[in-house]
Design an enzyme around this catalytic site. Structure first.
Site, PDB file in Angstrom:
ATOM      1  CB  CYS A  23     -15.108  52.110   7.915  1.00 37.93           C
ATOM      2  SG  CYS A  23     -14.975  52.128   6.117  1.00 37.93           S
ATOM      3  CD1 TRP A  53     -18.267  45.423   7.289  1.00 39.82           C
ATOM      4  CD2 TRP A  53     -17.721  46.509   9.176  1.00 39.82           C
ATOM      5  NE1 TRP A  53     -17.109  46.130   7.041  1.00 39.82           N
ATOM      6  CE2 TRP A  53     -16.753  46.812   8.182  1.00 39.82           C
ATOM      7  CE3 TRP A  53     -17.597  47.086  10.442  1.00 39.82           C
ATOM      8  CZ2 TRP A  53     -15.677  47.660   8.425  1.00 39.82           C
ATOM      9  CZ3 TRP A  53     -16.525  47.935  10.680  1.00 39.82           C
ATOM     10  CH2 TRP A  53     -15.576  48.214   9.687  1.00 39.82           C
ATOM     11  CB  THR A  72     -17.920  47.021   1.687  1.00 43.73           C
ATOM     12  OG1 THR A  72     -18.935  47.342   0.725  1.00 43.73           O
ATOM     13  CG2 THR A  72     -16.949  46.026   1.075  1.00 43.73           C
ATOM     14  CB  VAL A  73     -19.647  49.804   6.234  1.00 44.80           C
ATOM     15  CG1 VAL A  73     -20.532  48.793   6.898  1.00 44.80           C
ATOM     16  CG2 VAL A  73     -18.227  49.768   6.812  1.00 44.80           C
ATOM     17  CE1 TYR A  89      -7.288  50.240   4.786  1.00 45.44           C
ATOM     18  CE2 TYR A  89      -7.332  52.564   4.148  1.00 45.44           C
ATOM     19  CZ  TYR A  89      -7.812  51.518   4.919  1.00 45.44           C
ATOM     20  OH  TYR A  89      -8.811  51.758   5.830  1.00 45.44           O
TER      21      TYR A  89
END
Length: 344
Positions: free
Chosen positions: A45, A78, A112-113, A176
């Site tokens: 990521c 995750w 999220t990370v 993105y």
């Protein structure tokens, strides 16, 4: 990785993060305390890679431990599938979602990370990736290594802010916007915005070694995480294909300069990067086939950016060797030796 909405017509990123901060005065209830917090990240990521790099550049490894998720995840969370038994060895959980739910039962937003977890309680503290690295640079100064660079210099902050904002909106997020465009019209507009920004950066960096002049700052870290993924992923997978990174004379030399600087390239796992994008984004790549190319050995080619003057760490020094447990496998990055260090 920050979550987004991949529906027509345009890509929109969910930016509603847990914005608690870990500070010296503990104003949000989270005081700086070495050994208390765990950074949970994923090398795949770009947003999490930023936190990994800043932690290493500043020498905070002993103060903030690192948990690494695997390159792929399901729609829910995750996971710690890289660890023995599929459990994070410190938090003893199989899924990052468990840390979110520990503090916020039934947490309704994306898992999220990067995220910072309070080890004693097992609950997430923050997932605000932008503020997180700024706080590493400014709130954790008592625990930074000797010779750590000043990545957020006071004298440059007013100039840095709009540069970093444009990098985020037009480049970090711009790829993105191209990749998840839902119509030809929105893709065309996103494509034009992205390459307008890359042309601006090509011009900006033609006469100076780093984005803010002679030394590394947070701005360079933010840009690097997108540039290092450009040819392996974004050029093909996200249709950002006006040209490859290695066809930008200035940006390509700049990216190699950063890559060959300790703290940058030695944290990059190309294998995980490709696995993540090509296997997880089944709406973009339905077969899940991961391409074998491109040839990445050219990241070690000479860049000649030293001729512009300046030095990466200013009056400071490079970070030392990476601890064995945090090394990127040699097979995942052709620039690394068996000891996880950059080849010279």
């Amino acid at each position: 990785m920050a979550q987004g909405s991949y529906v027509e017509p345009t890509f929109e990123r969910d930016t509603n993060y847990i914005n608690d901060r870990i500070t010296q005065d503990g104003a949000d209830g989270w005081p700086v305390e070495p050994g208390r917090y765990r950074l949970v990240a994923a090398r795949a990521c770009p947003w999490a890679s930023r936190a990994i790099m800043v932690r290493r550049l500043l020498g905070l490894e002993d103060a903030i431990s690192l948990g690494l998720c695997g390159p792929t995840h399901d729609s829910d969370s995750w996971t710690f599938d890289l660890d023995d038994g599929g459990l994070d060895p410190v938090l003893r959980i199989p899924r990052l979602k468990d840390a979110y739910d520990k503090r916020f039962p039934g947490y309704p937003r994306g898992i999220t990370v990067p995220a910072i977890v309070d080890v004693p309680t097992g609950g997430v503290v923050t997932n605000d990736f932008a503020q997180m690295t700024m706080d590493f640079a400014t709130e954790w100064t008592d625990f930074q290594r000797e010779g750590a660079p000043d990545l957020w210099p006071v004298a440059l902050r007013d100039e840095m802010a709009p540069v970093m904002k444009r990098i985020y909106t037009e480049v970090n997020n711009g790829v993105y916007r191209c990749g998840f465009a839902g119509t030809q019209e929105t893709y065309d507009a996103a494509y034009d915005r992205l390459f307008t920004a890359l042309d601006w950066l090509e011009e900006r960096l033609a006469g100076q070694r780093y984005l803010m002049g002679e030394h590394l700052t947070c701005a360079d870290v933010r840009l690097f995480t997108t540039l290092v993924r450009f040819d392996p992923v974004y050029h093909g997978h996200f249709k950002c294909n006006r040209q490859k990174l290695d066809e930008f004379p200035v940006l390509w030399a700049y990216a190699r300069d950063l890559f060959q600087t300790p703290g940058f390239g030695d944290t990059v796992d190309f294998e995980q990067i490709k696995q993540h994008y090509y296997e997880v984004h089944r709406d973009v790549n339905p077969t899940g086939i991961v391409p074998l190319g491109p040839d990445l050995t050219n990241w070690s080619d000479p860049h000649d950016r030293e001729s512009l003057g300046g030095s990466p760490f200013g009056e400071g020094t490079p970070p030392g060797e990476i601890a064995p447990a945090e090394r990127v496998p040699e097979a995942a990055n052709p620039a690394l030796g068996p000891d996880g260090q950059l080849r010279r």
